[in-house]
Design an enzyme around this catalytic site. Structure first.
Site, PDB file in Angstrom:
ATOM      1  N   SER A   1      -9.495   1.623   3.174  1.00  0.00           N
ATOM      2  CA  SER A   1      -8.715   2.440   2.261  1.00  0.00           C
ATOM      3  C   SER A   1      -7.683   1.654   1.457  1.00  0.00           C
ATOM      4  CB  SER A   1      -7.994   3.538   3.039  1.00  0.00           C
ATOM      5  OG  SER A   1      -7.066   2.993   3.967  1.00  0.00           O
TER       6      SER A   1
ATOM      7  N   SER B   1      -9.713  -0.635   7.168  1.00  0.00           N
ATOM      8  CA  SER B   1      -9.023  -0.592   5.891  1.00  0.00           C
ATOM      9  C   SER B   1      -8.250  -1.833   5.467  1.00  0.00           C
ATOM     10  CB  SER B   1      -8.087   0.619   5.860  1.00  0.00           C
ATOM     11  OG  SER B   1      -8.825   1.802   6.046  1.00  0.00           O
TER      12      SER B   1
ATOM     13  N   LYS C   1       0.863  -1.173   0.000  1.00  0.00           N
ATOM     14  CA  LYS C   1       0.000   0.000   0.000  1.00  0.00           C
ATOM     15  C   LYS C   1       0.907   1.232   0.000  1.00  0.00           C
ATOM     16  CE  LYS C   1      -3.871   1.948   2.676  1.00  0.00           C
ATOM     17  NZ  LYS C   1      -4.718   1.745   3.882  1.00  0.00           N
TER      18      LYS C   1
END
Length: 557
Positions: free
Chosen positions: A177, A201, A102
């Site tokens: 997210s 997330s 990420k």
């Protein structure tokens, strides 16, 4: 005759080996075990493996817009691993395993942007400790995945990376997210990926992409080198297509141990240090388990977006009962995710202070804002036709504006922390009074929302986020097939346990995986991609022009 037969068998074997080598490594649904089988049996080189994932990203990223950037050193790393393989020095549980991070994990090789144009040139000079641990175990960092900008919501739209698209339904978001990681892993762009979790997330994208994930107990893995939001709520962890790969990745990431830069790591009990979470996966059993069902985390109102979730959950709970688990209904009114999030979420108080500290570290190079207020400052930008180099969805305007003026010194912050302590005690009381092994509920009360929606509504992650509890997410089912979703929209289930109980939760999840076999790949992701001969790693440019600027205007706060 026997000599002729043996010669024929030997020749057939050589031809099959040559054919496999010509075909290259098949990255579709690959796991740590299948990569290692290909490497250690001589069917593929590490460069073949890495090239196969790069080829998939290059050919298919347009379906999801999940990948922000590729690591220019990935093929060089693969070459060095091939040298080690030839010398008999292949070591590490993740030897030559291609992964995506990420894009809020610090990497010295690639900028760390959190999907924000204002951080496009922000370049850490050292890797986050978790990234170092992954590299030391042999992982190949392929690149960075898109996310909801600065990890503030669950739509996975950003000013730098654009809108990430759900690979199962191109009209829907991929959760978030960590939505870029979820979409990428579901599409076999890497063996597994990493995410962060402040409220939902790690679990939201796992649920929305038919994947497995683990939100570990706060403190198990250092958060040093991760773009922060909340000291109270932030954790990091893996997302994968199998529980075994989640367990293998978690073992490596947790090997970072105590880190003075993240004092929550001092809380880890000595008995928990250095656990191999993959070693004990198969020792669990569903028979005799006592699982609490958190009824307040369901929406039993029948309509198109909730009915598929309830149907999937009812089906998996029926299978759990048939396998010998006892389901205990938990109806305490304290378990209301909306009310919990509205009253004791800590982000508004902690965000600015911790972001300022991150942006002002000596190990952060490149050009970047020095404070969160500077990041969100108006700045005319002709290339984006906006007044700033950021994207905040309208539903978050109040939150961000409040965060820019708030701090942990606010009088109400102590009240919020008091509420968290009460919630944590209530949760432990529920587990103990009912003699529960774990608690289950859907990650999201409704299907993952459509692109352009005001927010990612109906998620249940706040309970674990505030109490610091570990959660493993597993696929629970799919909605009915449709024109937009030829395989249906994925639905995920959370399994929440006591602090430091990751080993047991992973065992439960493994048994559920073996019982249900829910996961299936997106339809288009089953396509095999031809792998060319790469002289260097290609450049991947995300489509930032696919953002619905009417719903999510750039540079507006």
């Amino acid at each position: 005759m026997r000599q002729n037969y043996l010669a024929s068998v030997f020749l057939t074997g050589l031809l099959q080996l040559a054919s496999a080598q010509r075909a290259g490594f098949d990255a579709r649904e690959a796991t740590v075990d299948t990569v290692h089988h290909a490497l250690y049996s001589g069917l593929s080189s590490c460069r073949d493996v890495v090239s196969s994932f790069i080829a998939r990203i290059e050919a298919l990223n347009n379906h999801t817009n999940a990948v922000i950037s590729l690591n220019p050193n990935a093929l060089d790393t693969a070459n060095s691993f091939d040298d080690a393989l030839a010398a008999g020095n292949a070591t590490g549980s993740l030897f030559c395993i291609p992964i995506l991070l990420k894009d809020n994990y610090d990497t010295a090789e690639i900028p760390t942007t959190a999907g924000c144009l204002a951080l496009a040139n922000s370049q850490p000079t050292v890797d986050a400790p978790s990234v170092t641990a992954l590299k030391n175990a042999g992982a190949v960092i392929l690149g960075k995945a898109n996310l909801h900008e600065l990890a503030l919501e669950g739509l996975s739209v950003s000013s730098l990376g654009g809108q990430t698209i759900n690979p199962y339904d191109s009209t829907r978001t991929p959760g978030g997210s960590s939505g870029g990681t979820g979409a990428a892993v579901a599409s076999s762009f890497s063996v597994f990926g990493t995410g962060t979790d402040t409220v939902n997330s790690l679990r939201s994208p796992a649920s929305a992409n038919s994947l497995f994930s683990c939100r570990p107990t706060r403190g198990l893995i250092t958060r040093n080198g991760i773009i922060p939001i909340s000291y109270t709520q932030d954790v990091i962890g893996p997302i994968a297509r199998s529980i075994k790969d989640v367990a293998t990745a978690l073992t490596v990431m947790a090997s970072t141990g105590y880190d003075p830069a993240d004092n929550a790591t001092a809380l880890v009990p000595s008995a928990i240090r250095n656990i191999d979470y993959a070693a004990s996966l198969t020792t669990g059993s569903l028979k005799g388990l006592r699982l609490g069902v958190l009824n307040g985390f369901f929406n039993r109102t029948a309509f198109n977006e909730t009915t598929p979730v309830n149907t999937a959950m009812d089906s998996i709970m029926s299978k759990l009962s048939a396998a010998g688990a006892t389901l205990i209904q938990v109806n305490e009114t304290i378990y209301n995710a909306t009310a919990i999030g509205a009253t004791i979420d800590t982000q508004r108080f902690e965000y600015r202070e911790f972001m300022d500290a991150y942006l002002q570290r000596s190990v952060l190079g490149g050009s970047h804002p020095e404070t969160l207020n500077e990041l969100y400052a108006p700045k005319a930008n002709a290339s984006t036709n906006s007044s700033g180099e950021f994207l905040v969805i309208p539903a978050q305007y109040e939150y961000v504006n409040t965060a820019l003026m708030s701090s942990t010194g606010n009088a109400t912050y102590d009240t919020v922390q008091y509420g968290i302590r009460n919630l944590t005690l209530a949760l432990q009381a529920t587990l103990s009074s009912n003699n529960l092994d774990a608690i289950i509920y859907p990650e999201q009360k409704n299907l993952v929302v459509k692109i352009g929606s005001p927010s990612q509504s109906g998620r249940n992650g706040i309970l674990a986020a505030l109490t610091g509890s570990p959660v493993v997410t597993v696929p629970a089912g799919f909605s009915e097939k449709s024109e937009d979703a030829p395989r249906g929209v994925p639905v995920g289930m959370e399994i929440l346990g006591r602090p430091w109980d990751e080993e047991r939760l992973l065992q439960i999840a493994y048994q559920i995986e073996m019982l249900t076999h829910v996961r299936r790949a997106p339809e288009w992701a089953e396509r095999r991609v031809e792998v060319g001969s790469y002289e260097s790693v290609p450049v991947v440019v995300p489509d930032r022009g696919n953002v619905d600027t009417g719903a999510y205007p750039l540079g507006t706060l």
